[in-house]
Design a protein around this motif. Structure first.
Motif, PDB file in Angstrom:
ATOM      1  N   GLY A 262      -0.839  11.371 -14.980  1.00  0.00           N
ATOM      2  CA  GLY A 262       0.063  12.179 -14.199  1.00  0.00           C
ATOM      3  C   GLY A 262       0.501  13.458 -14.896  1.00  0.00           C
ATOM      4  O   GLY A 262       1.250  14.244 -14.326  1.00  0.00           O
ATOM      5  N   THR A 263       0.058  13.664 -16.132  1.00  0.00           N
ATOM      6  CA  THR A 263       0.428  14.905 -16.829  1.00  0.00           C
ATOM      7  C   THR A 263      -0.603  15.978 -16.524  1.00  0.00           C
ATOM      8  O   THR A 263      -1.674  15.716 -16.004  1.00  0.00           O
ATOM      9  N   ASN A 264      -0.301  17.205 -16.923  1.00  0.00           N
ATOM     10  CA  ASN A 264      -1.217  18.328 -16.762  1.00  0.00           C
ATOM     11  C   ASN A 264      -1.718  18.796 -18.120  1.00  0.00           C
ATOM     12  O   ASN A 264      -1.934  19.993 -18.330  1.00  0.00           O
ATOM     13  N   LEU A 265      -1.817  17.849 -19.054  1.00  0.00           N
ATOM     14  CA  LEU A 265      -2.238  18.217 -20.400  1.00  0.00           C
ATOM     15  C   LEU A 265      -3.653  18.746 -20.388  1.00  0.00           C
ATOM     16  O   LEU A 265      -4.534  18.188 -19.749  1.00  0.00           O
ATOM     17  N   ALA A 266      -3.887  19.806 -21.122  1.00  0.00           N
ATOM     18  CA  ALA A 266      -5.260  20.260 -21.374  1.00  0.00           C
ATOM     19  C   ALA A 266      -5.751  19.643 -22.659  1.00  0.00           C
ATOM     20  O   ALA A 266      -6.923  19.360 -22.823  1.00  0.00           O
ATOM     21  N   ALA A 267      -4.851  19.429 -23.616  1.00  0.00           N
ATOM     22  CA  ALA A 267      -5.237  18.815 -24.883  1.00  0.00           C
ATOM     23  C   ALA A 267      -3.991  18.323 -25.575  1.00  0.00           C
ATOM     24  O   ALA A 267      -2.941  18.954 -25.543  1.00  0.00           O
ATOM     25  N   LEU A 268      -4.101  17.194 -26.214  1.00  0.00           N
ATOM     26  CA  LEU A 268      -3.020  16.629 -27.004  1.00  0.00           C
ATOM     27  C   LEU A 268      -3.636  15.917 -28.191  1.00  0.00           C
ATOM     28  O   LEU A 268      -4.264  14.891 -28.034  1.00  0.00           O
ATOM     29  N   ASP A 269      -3.478  16.480 -29.384  1.00  0.00           N
ATOM     30  CA  ASP A 269      -4.077  15.870 -30.592  1.00  0.00           C
ATOM     31  C   ASP A 269      -3.061  14.959 -31.250  1.00  0.00           C
ATOM     32  O   ASP A 269      -1.883  15.249 -31.227  1.00  0.00           O
TER      33      ASP A 269
ATOM     34  N   ARG B 292      -9.988  11.015 -36.822  1.00  0.00           N
ATOM     35  CA  ARG B 292      -8.775  11.272 -36.044  1.00  0.00           C
ATOM     36  C   ARG B 292      -8.979  10.842 -34.596  1.00  0.00           C
ATOM     37  O   ARG B 292     -10.087  10.900 -34.075  1.00  0.00           O
ATOM     38  N   VAL B 293      -7.891  10.427 -33.980  1.00  0.00           N
ATOM     39  CA  VAL B 293      -7.902  10.060 -32.563  1.00  0.00           C
ATOM     40  C   VAL B 293      -7.427  11.256 -31.754  1.00  0.00           C
ATOM     41  O   VAL B 293      -6.385  11.853 -32.054  1.00  0.00           O
ATOM     42  N   VAL B 294      -8.205  11.629 -30.745  1.00  0.00           N
ATOM     43  CA  VAL B 294      -7.903  12.786 -29.904  1.00  0.00           C
ATOM     44  C   VAL B 294      -7.687  12.319 -28.463  1.00  0.00           C
ATOM     45  O   VAL B 294      -8.418  11.454 -27.974  1.00  0.00           O
ATOM     46  N   MET B 295      -6.677  12.874 -27.807  1.00  0.00           N
ATOM     47  CA  MET B 295      -6.402  12.560 -26.398  1.00  0.00           C
ATOM     48  C   MET B 295      -6.462  13.847 -25.590  1.00  0.00           C
ATOM     49  O   MET B 295      -5.846  14.845 -25.960  1.00  0.00           O
ATOM     50  N   ARG B 296      -7.221  13.817 -24.505  1.00  0.00           N
ATOM     51  CA  ARG B 296      -7.319  14.995 -23.639  1.00  0.00           C
ATOM     52  C   ARG B 296      -7.349  14.555 -22.169  1.00  0.00           C
ATOM     53  O   ARG B 296      -7.730  13.424 -21.868  1.00  0.00           O
ATOM     54  N   SER B 297      -6.972  15.465 -21.302  1.00  0.00           N
ATOM     55  CA  SER B 297      -7.011  15.173 -19.869  1.00  0.00           C
ATOM     56  C   SER B 297      -7.406  16.422 -19.110  1.00  0.00           C
ATOM     57  O   SER B 297      -7.345  17.537 -19.638  1.00  0.00           O
TER      58      SER B 297
END
Length: 438
Positions: free
Chosen positions: A431-438, A166-171
């Motif tokens: 520019g987002t405040n994401l902690a995690a986005l799967d 799986r591809v995971v995106m986090r910031s």
């Protein structure tokens, strides 16, 4: 008495009786309520300390337990620990010793025992007396190995599992340190290390990091039956330092060689890394005259000292060949690497050399070659690092270092096709405040 007066007197008595009956009914109906209130109250100034407590013992009849003949099974789990043998791990599962011997004689398990990995799980089903019914061994990069009882022995087979990537995106945002921010964002240390190493040719995380800097990462995670089992690799990342964005994307050429580039196709891999340590602090700079901390007299300090704990990994700052690896005077344990164009790098006061590091050995940029120590003329754990050009010492923090060749024009179309998706996702995260986005 006249009849009229008698009738009036009778009417008054009847009214009085009616009022008496109504009052009586109200008072009588209120008695239980006042009684309940009184039951929950104590008179003022009542002394409860003189009341002797009483213990009441009451026998309770318990239901009769029905024996099942110990026919149940037990599910147990163990994790391979450092220094474990497979037999040790199996014994923690309460498996009978004879059963362990039979299990280790099974072909698939015998091969597994030769390369057990720390952290891998073993799940066993046994009877109450330790007789093994089935066992499953977690393996790296392959389906789990399941062993079932078969007659007097065991039969092994690969489990039918669902393996996926799986591809995971986090910031995240920097508040104190890079690793503190990545931990808060739930980013694995492996990905944090890859990000730090990838940006190391553009950013110095010892000096350049600022509170409020932001970052985004896109990476892969391997799953087995819906459970994460391993962190994969960094696909793309962005780091915004003091308002300036830096981006990287992973590109694989037709021969399977992978490297990181900017979204415009500029190689991030330079001829040299600026520092041979991931994170450290400069404790002594390059100088033409410095008072030596041990000898006491002034002499040139021909390199830069990086303070770091003993055992910290030391990396080759560029592709090279090992010219020397051994003990040398005040340098203590020393590695000298010979690079192209007359460049040499020195790594001194080492506690130990990495496996295989010897004269004539080729090493790659970023490869671990040794470990920080305090051998030779040293007052404490640190790395003495030198850059020499044509045999003359240069300031490692100021010398102009050669770069890597750009992406070949013939690979441009392939590069854009592979990396456009990651660039778009980084733009989405920026520019987002994401902690995690799967």
């Amino acid at each position: 008495m006249p009849l009229t007066k008698l009738r009036i007197l009778t009417d008054r008595m009847t009214g009085a009786e009616r009022r008496f009956s109504l009052r009586t009914l109200v008072v009588l109906s209120s008695l239980p309520l006042f009684g309940v209130v009184a039951a929950f109250g104590l008179a003022p100034d009542t002394n409860t300390l003189d009341i002797t407590p009483e213990t009441v013992v009451e026998a309770i009849a318990l239901p009769v337990l029905v024996s099942t003949g110990n026919t149940g099974t037990f599910e147990r789990e163990s994790v391979i620990q450092p220094g474990d043998t497979l037999a040790n791990a199996l014994s923690r599962l309460k498996i009978d010793d004879l059963e362990i011997q039979r299990l280790l004689a099974t072909d698939g398990v015998r091969q597994l025992a030769l390369g057990i990995r720390v952290g891998r799980r073993i799940q066993a089903t046994t009877t109450h007396d330790g007789q093994l019914q089935a066992i499953q061994f977690e393996r790296n990069g392959a389906p789990a190995l399941t062993v079932h009882r078969q007659d007097d022995g065991f039969a092994a087979a690969e489990s039918s599992e669902l393996l996926e990537t799986r591809v995971v995106m986090r910031s995240g945002r920097i508040l104190s340190s890079l690793y503190g921010a990545t931990d808060s964002a739930g980013i694995p240390d492996k990905i944090a290390n890859q990000m730090a190493e990838t940006f190391s040719t553009r950013l110095d995380f010892r000096e350049d990091l600022r509170r409020g800097d932001t970052f985004s990462v896109i990476y892969t995670v391997d799953y087995r039956n819906g459970e994460p089992i391993a962190t994969g690799k960094l696909l793309a990342a962005e780091f915004v330092n003091a308002g300036k964005p830096y981006r990287v994307v992973l590109f694989s050429d037709p021969f399977g060689h992978e490297d990181y580039y900017t979204p415009e196709g500029e190689s991030l891999k330079k001829g040299f890394l600026r520092s041979p340590l991931e994170f450290s602090r400069v404790t002594s700079s390059f100088s033409n005259s410095r008072k030596h901390p041990i000898y006491g007299f002034h002499r040139a300090h021909t390199g830069v000292d990086f303070g770091a704990p003993t055992g910290t990994r030391v990396k080759a700052t560029g592709d090279a060949t090992v010219k020397f690896a051994g003990r040398k005077g005040g340098y203590g344990n020393l590695v000298i690497l010979r690079h192209n164009n007359g460049y040499e790098t020195y790594y001194a006061h080492l506690s130990a050399f990495a496996s295989g590091i010897r004269s004539g050995r080729a090493v790659n940029q970023g490869q671990v070659i040794a470990y920080v120590g305090s051998t030779g003329a040293s007052t404490g754990p640190h790395l003495h690092y030198e850059v020499r050009v044509a045999g003359r010492p240069q300031n490692p923090m100021a010398v102009k270092l050669p770069g890597s060749p750009p992406l070949a024009a013939a690979l441009r179309a392939r590069f854009l096709e592979q990396t456009a998706n990651w660039s778009d996702k980084l733009a989405l995260l920026r520019g987002t405040n994401l902690a995690a986005l799967d």
